[in-house]
Design a protein around this motif. Structure first.
Motif, short mmCIF file in Angstrom:
data_model
loop_
_atom_site.label_atom_id
_atom_site.label_comp_id
_atom_site.label_asym_id
_atom_site.label_seq_id
_atom_site.Cartn_x
_atom_site.Cartn_y
_atom_site.Cartn_z
N GLU A 139 9.33 3.46 4.16
CA GLU A 139 7.85 3.81 3.75
C GLU A 139 6.88 2.42 4.21
N PHE A 140 6.18 2.71 4.95
CA PHE A 140 4.80 2.16 5.14
C PHE A 140 3.80 1.38 4.09
N LEU A 141 3.96 2.64 3.15
CA LEU A 141 2.36 2.38 2.13
C LEU A 141 2.00 0.94 1.91
N ALA A 142 0.66 0.80 1.99
CA ALA A 142 0.43 -0.67 1.24
C ALA A 142 -0.19 -0.62 -0.28
N GLU A 143 0.16 -1.08 -1.05
CA GLU A 143 -0.16 -0.85 -2.64
C GLU A 143 -1.72 -1.07 -2.45
N GLY A 144 -1.90 -0.73 -3.00
CA GLY A 144 -3.82 -1.01 -3.15
C GLY A 144 -4.06 0.29 -2.49
N LEU A 195 -5.97 -10.14 9.96
CA LEU A 195 -6.33 -11.39 10.54
C LEU A 195 -7.22 -12.27 9.58
N LYS A 196 -6.92 -11.55 8.09
CA LYS A 196 -8.05 -12.66 7.37
C LYS A 196 -6.61 -13.80 6.79
N ALA A 197 -7.96 -15.08 7.45
CA ALA A 197 -6.62 -15.99 6.35
C ALA A 197 -6.59 -16.24 4.80
N SER A 198 -5.84 -16.89 4.34
CA SER A 198 -5.69 -16.31 2.70
C SER A 198 -4.62 -18.00 2.66
N VAL A 199 -5.19 -17.62 0.93
CA VAL A 199 -3.68 -18.53 0.30
C VAL A 199 -2.67 -18.29 0.41
N PHE A 222 0.17 -15.07 1.60
CA PHE A 222 0.60 -13.16 1.55
C PHE A 222 1.90 -13.71 -0.23
N GLY A 223 1.73 -12.66 0.14
CA GLY A 223 2.34 -11.95 -1.52
C GLY A 223 2.75 -10.06 -1.27
N GLY A 224 3.64 -10.19 -2.20
CA GLY A 224 4.25 -8.79 -2.54
C GLY A 224 5.12 -8.65 -2.35
N ALA A 228 -3.04 -11.22 -9.57
CA ALA A 228 -2.48 -9.25 -8.86
C ALA A 228 -2.14 -10.48 -6.75
N PHE A 229 -0.94 -9.48 -6.71
CA PHE A 229 -1.24 -10.52 -4.90
C PHE A 229 -1.50 -9.98 -4.20
N LYS A 230 -3.13 -8.79 -4.46
CA LYS A 230 -3.95 -8.72 -3.72
C LYS A 230 -5.00 -7.81 -4.29
N ALA A 231 -5.73 -7.63 -3.74
CA ALA A 231 -6.30 -6.76 -4.86
C ALA A 231 -6.15 -5.20 -5.00
N GLY A 291 -10.20 -19.13 -2.25
CA GLY A 291 -9.16 -18.18 -1.17
C GLY A 291 -8.69 -17.63 -0.54
N ARG A 292 -9.58 -17.03 -0.42
CA ARG A 292 -9.55 -14.93 -0.13
C ARG A 292 -10.52 -14.71 0.77
N LEU A 293 -11.66 -16.18 1.27
CA LEU A 293 -12.85 -15.77 2.00
C LEU A 293 -13.30 -14.94 1.39
C1 UDX Z 1 2.71 -4.26 3.05
C2 UDX Z 1 2.45 -3.76 4.11
O1 UDX Z 1 1.23 -3.95 4.95
C3 UDX Z 1 2.63 -1.85 4.42
O2 UDX Z 1 2.94 -1.82 5.32
C4 UDX Z 1 4.65 -2.08 3.25
O3 UDX Z 1 5.54 -0.91 3.55
C5 UDX Z 1 4.77 -2.85 2.23
O4 UDX Z 1 4.33 -3.85 2.69
P1 UDX Z 1 1.65 -4.17 0.78
O5 UDX Z 1 2.56 -5.84 0.51
O6 UDX Z 1 1.45 -4.00 -0.13
O7 UDX Z 1 1.95 -3.81 2.50
O8 UDX Z 1 0.07 -5.00 0.82
P2 UDX Z 1 -0.66 -5.58 1.96
O9 UDX Z 1 -1.77 -5.08 2.70
O10 UDX Z 1 0.38 -5.41 3.43
O11 UDX Z 1 -0.43 -7.23 1.56
C6 UDX Z 1 0.91 -7.86 1.54
C7 UDX Z 1 -0.22 -9.39 1.33
O12 UDX Z 1 -0.99 -10.62 2.92
C8 UDX Z 1 -0.68 -9.34 0.05
O13 UDX Z 1 -0.68 -10.46 -0.72
C9 UDX Z 1 -2.37 -9.89 1.46
O14 UDX Z 1 -3.53 -10.28 0.26
C10 UDX Z 1 -2.34 -10.23 2.62
N1 UDX Z 1 -2.80 -10.60 3.31
C11 UDX Z 1 -3.34 -8.84 4.39
C12 UDX Z 1 -3.88 -11.08 4.37
O15 UDX Z 1 -3.74 -12.46 3.32
N2 UDX Z 1 -4.22 -11.08 4.78
C13 UDX Z 1 -4.81 -10.22 6.04
O16 UDX Z 1 -4.96 -9.77 7.38
C14 UDX Z 1 -4.02 -9.17 5.09
#
Ligand code: UDX
Ligand code: UDX
Length: 467
Positions: A164-169, A269-273, A275-277, A340-343, A445-447
């Motif tokens: 599955e390639f869905l991203a949360e959110g 390509l968004k710089a951040s504090v 990645f999580g998830g 949360a690890f992302k919005a 931390g999220r621009l």
């Molecule tokens: C990811 C993949 O995108 C998805 O295809 C796969 O199925 C599961 O893993 P997810 O972890 O739900 O999805 O979210 P994603 O949007 O990929 O974000 C992951 C992390 O990267 C988040 O913490 C997000 O804030 C961070 N991120 C994302 C950045 O810091 N900069 C970016 O430009 C994009």
């Protein structure tokens, strides 16, 4: 000829299984979809009369509302659902192993194996078994061995990989209009027939040219590789953000310029504090473990560095907070906005906020946390897990969970933006400033926020990727 799928069972009603199979039910009204889980509370939430579903995902409730009770069912009767299904998705979690061989990098396949054994024990007819969970390469082979060794006479099992390639959110949108659906199968006539049966399910709403059918191992590896490549982009841009901070270049301008190259593209390509998830770190570590087991140490080191850069980015950010606040935050109140690890998700797995807060705690700061979605019980559980030696009472002496961003900012020295929730743009920053200690600092931390606007109010603003 491809067997016809009329009943689907999904084992695992989590972030992946729940939304994915709910969307299948909506798009395929002629297929009965039953999602089962061992966790009775979770199933009760999916079945709640007021649609208080157990995960926050924009658009999900509408999907469940449309299909639940029609052809979508949530149940704890795992055996019953397995028995009647023609096709079974295995969507149980596969966390990184915490002990034993491969601890810290290999995936824990215990749940996948348990689900597989259960299918073998219960099934009285042939089934297509689909690995939906992200698994290390060649897991399908182990599943096949277990199924074949334990099957009843006249039961045939075909294994497919359908990551599955869905991203949360954005899960619902990603499922409605996926870039691609990937289906891996053995390249035997039976394997291909099983693959065709699953293609037919997706073809109810996905254009067939976007449904890619490949070999089993390619499919399994593609999922790990796709996540590794995405995470690698973030670590690359975060590595550049450190150079920007040291030189006066602006990471947003650099990303924009890089992304204009159509070969690179502007997304991710968004710089951040950091990645999580639940996926990126776990899947890269999986790839590292795989490379090491294949005696490819250079490949392993290459991918491991993506995770190390992410750890460095988080550490670098908390150090910058301490340095800027005159080298000490002991006894100072820090407002952390976002957990949360992302919005647009309530998921906190591997959230950068957890690491930052732990760092602030070890500097003996007081931390106020506000997140619009994450349950308070989840925040306490995560902080407790991050500091196993501390008692929850002692953590609660240092940390307060607040009901709004403004409440979190009250009497704080600094605001740290850890998650890019849109609502943080609409905070009444003048009001926040009034009630903060001065000088009042913002660390973005999220621009996310408009630094110039905040500076006009009086804030001292520090942004990732800017000097
Ligand atoms: C990811 C993949 O995108 C998805 O295809 C796969 O199925 C599961 O893993 P997810 O972890 O739900 O999805 O979210 P994603 O949007 O990929 O974000 C992951 C992390 O990267 C988040 O913490 C997000 O804030 C961070 N991120 C994302 C950045 O810091 N900069 C970016 O430009 C994009
Ligand atoms: C997913 C994917 O499936 C995993 O491969 C990916 O890499 C991470 O994300 P996710 O849906 O996010 O997992 O996990 P989770 O929300 O924890 O859901 C898994 C569900 O399976 C849980 O509700 C758990 O109770 C259930 N489960 C687990 C079972 O029903 N039976 C088991 O034996 C184990």
């Amino acid at each position: 000829m491809a067997p016809k799928v009329t009943k689907i069972c999904c084992i695992g009603a989590g972030y992946v299984g729940g939304p994915t199979c709910a969307v299948i039910a909506v798009k395929c009204p002629h297929i009965k979809v039953t999602i089962v889980d061992l966790n009775a509370d979770r199933i009760a939430a999916w079945n709640s009369p007021d649609f208080a579903v157990p995960i926050y995902e924009p658009g999900l409730v509408d999907v469940v509302r449309k299909a639940r009770g029609r052809n979508l069912f949530f149940s704890t009767d795992v055996d019953g659902a397995i028995e009647e299904a023609d096709l079974i998705f295995v969507s149980v979690n596969t966390p990184t192993k915490k002990s034993g061989v491969g601890a810290g990098s290999a995936a824990d396949l215990n749940y996948v194996e348990l689900a597989t054994r259960r299918i073998a024990n219960v099934a009285n007819s042939s089934k297509i078994v689909v690995e939906k969970s992200t698994v290390p390469c060649r897991t399908a082979e182990s599943m096949r061995t277990i199924l074949e060794a334990n099957s009843k006479p006249n039961c045939r099992f075909d294994i497919l990989s359908n990551p599955e390639f869905l991203a949360e959110g954005t899960a619902i949108n990603d499922l409605f209009s996926p870039d691609r659906v990937l289906i891996g199968s053995l390249q035997t006539p039976e394997g291909k027939a099983a693959s065709d049966a699953l293609v037919e399910v997706y073809a109810n709403w996905v254009p067939t040219k976007q449904i890619l059918t490949v070999g089993l191992w390619s499919s399994e590896l593609s999922k790990l590789a796709a996540n590794a490549m995405l995470a690698q982009r973030i670590s690359s841009i975060n590595a550049l953000s450190a150079i920007c901070e040291a030189t006066g270049a602006n990471i947003d301008e650099v990303s924009h310029a890089i992304g204009y190259d159509s070969r690179v593209g502007p997304k991710f390509l968004k710089a951040s504090v950091g990645f999580g998830g639940s996926c990126f770190q776990k899947d890269i570590l999986n790839l590292v473990y795989l490379s090491e087991s294949l005696h490819l140490p250079e490949v392993a080191a290459y991918w491991r560095q993506v995770v190390e850069m992410n750890e460095y980015q988080k550490r670098r950010f908390s150090k910058r907070v301490v340095d800027t606040l005159f080298n000490t935050i002991t006894g100072k109140k820090i407002a952390v906005l976002g957990f949360a690890f992302k919005a647009d998700t309530g998921d906190t797995r591997e959230s950068a906020a957890i690491t930052l807060i732990k760092d602030f705690q070890s500097e003996r700061a007081l931390v106020n946390i506000y997140d619009p979605q994450v349950a308070h019980s989840q925040i306490w559980a995560d902080l407790q897990e991050a500091s196993p030696q501390a008692s929850l009472d002692s953590i609660k002496k240092q940390v307060t969970i607040c009901g709004s961003a403004l409440e979190a900012c009250k009497d704080a020295e600094a605001v740290v933006i850890a998650t890019e929730w849109k609502e943080f743009l609409d905070i009444d920053w003048e009001e926040a400033y009034k009630h903060m200690n001065k000088p009042a600092f913002v660390f973005d931390g999220r621009l996310l926020v408009d630094a110039d606007k905040l500076r006009k109010i009086g804030f001292k603003v520090t942004t990732i990727g800017r000097a």
